[in-house]
Motif scaffolding. Sequence first.
Motif, mmCIF file in Angstrom:
data_model
loop_
_atom_site.group_PDB
_atom_site.id
_atom_site.type_symbol
_atom_site.label_atom_id
_atom_site.label_comp_id
_atom_site.label_asym_id
_atom_site.label_seq_id
_atom_site.Cartn_x
_atom_site.Cartn_y
_atom_site.Cartn_z
ATOM 1 N N ASP A 157 35.261 35.205 91.020
ATOM 2 C CA ASP A 157 36.016 36.464 91.008
ATOM 3 C C ASP A 157 37.519 36.170 90.931
ATOM 4 N N PRO A 158 38.123 36.311 89.744
ATOM 5 C CA PRO A 158 39.539 35.968 89.593
ATOM 6 C C PRO A 158 40.494 36.931 90.306
ATOM 7 N N THR A 159 40.008 38.063 90.738
ATOM 8 C CA THR A 159 40.835 38.993 91.515
ATOM 9 C C THR A 159 40.793 38.636 93.001
ATOM 10 N N LEU A 160 39.633 38.232 93.475
ATOM 11 C CA LEU A 160 39.461 37.889 94.887
ATOM 12 C C LEU A 160 40.040 36.516 95.234
ATOM 13 N N LEU A 161 39.890 35.540 94.352
ATOM 14 C CA LEU A 161 40.328 34.172 94.666
ATOM 15 C C LEU A 161 41.784 34.087 95.131
ATOM 16 N N PRO A 162 42.738 34.785 94.492
ATOM 17 C CA PRO A 162 44.120 34.707 94.996
ATOM 18 C C PRO A 162 44.291 35.294 96.398
ATOM 19 N N VAL B 261 42.654 36.048 83.035
ATOM 20 C CA VAL B 261 41.445 35.616 82.341
ATOM 21 C C VAL B 261 41.485 36.063 80.887
ATOM 22 N N ASP B 262 41.201 35.118 80.002
ATOM 23 C CA ASP B 262 41.058 35.394 78.575
ATOM 24 C C ASP B 262 39.826 34.638 78.100
ATOM 25 N N GLY B 263 38.669 35.289 78.202
ATOM 26 C CA GLY B 263 37.409 34.625 77.881
ATOM 27 C C GLY B 263 37.124 33.517 78.866
ATOM 28 N N ASP B 264 36.915 32.298 78.342
ATOM 29 C CA ASP B 264 36.632 31.168 79.234
ATOM 30 C C ASP B 264 37.906 30.458 79.677
ATOM 31 N N ARG B 265 39.076 30.980 79.274
ATOM 32 C CA ARG B 265 40.367 30.412 79.687
ATOM 33 C C ARG B 265 40.894 31.204 80.878
ATOM 34 N N TRP B 266 41.084 30.501 81.987
ATOM 35 C CA TRP B 266 41.675 31.106 83.179
ATOM 36 C C TRP B 266 43.034 30.448 83.382
ATOM 37 N N THR B 267 44.092 31.259 83.444
ATOM 38 C CA THR B 267 45.429 30.746 83.711
ATOM 39 C C THR B 267 45.757 31.015 85.175
#
Length: 153
Positions: A27-32, A43-49
């Motif tokens: 979860d890229p929203t929860l992790l931070p 997130v842009d597909g399989d690329r996470w910045t």
Amino acid sequence: MNRFRARNTSEATLRSSPDKVWAVLTDPTLLPKLTPYLKRIDVDGDRWTWQLAHIPVMSATIAPTFTEVMTFDEPTRIGFAHDPSKPDERTGVEGSYVLRPEGSGTHVAIDLEIWCDLPLPRISRLAVQTVMHGVVAGMGKRFAHNMLRHLGE
């Protein structure tokens, strides 16, 4: 510029089910919200910045932004590899989270190596990598604590 590295390996068995642990780790929203110094993940597909806050490392302060090619083999493995199309980024991560059911819970194994190119002399390698290891270990410990609290453990 010299490259410095810190590795984080750890294992733990959580009481939470694999699907609940997977949901947190992807979860890229929860992790931070759970991870110190992590400001946000785009997130842009399989690329996470990954965008981090300022972190002091010896006489330098860095605010790393790095792009990872994420691989998700649900529900057992999350892979991290620095995006080769981003050679200008001075920080990256290589490694994985591996999950496996254990009873009604989940065994999680982490193996991540963080690297950073810094404008520091090579002779400072031991000191810099010691500081990096301490920062990474502290982030991991706090993340684990926050994740367990989030999961109700």
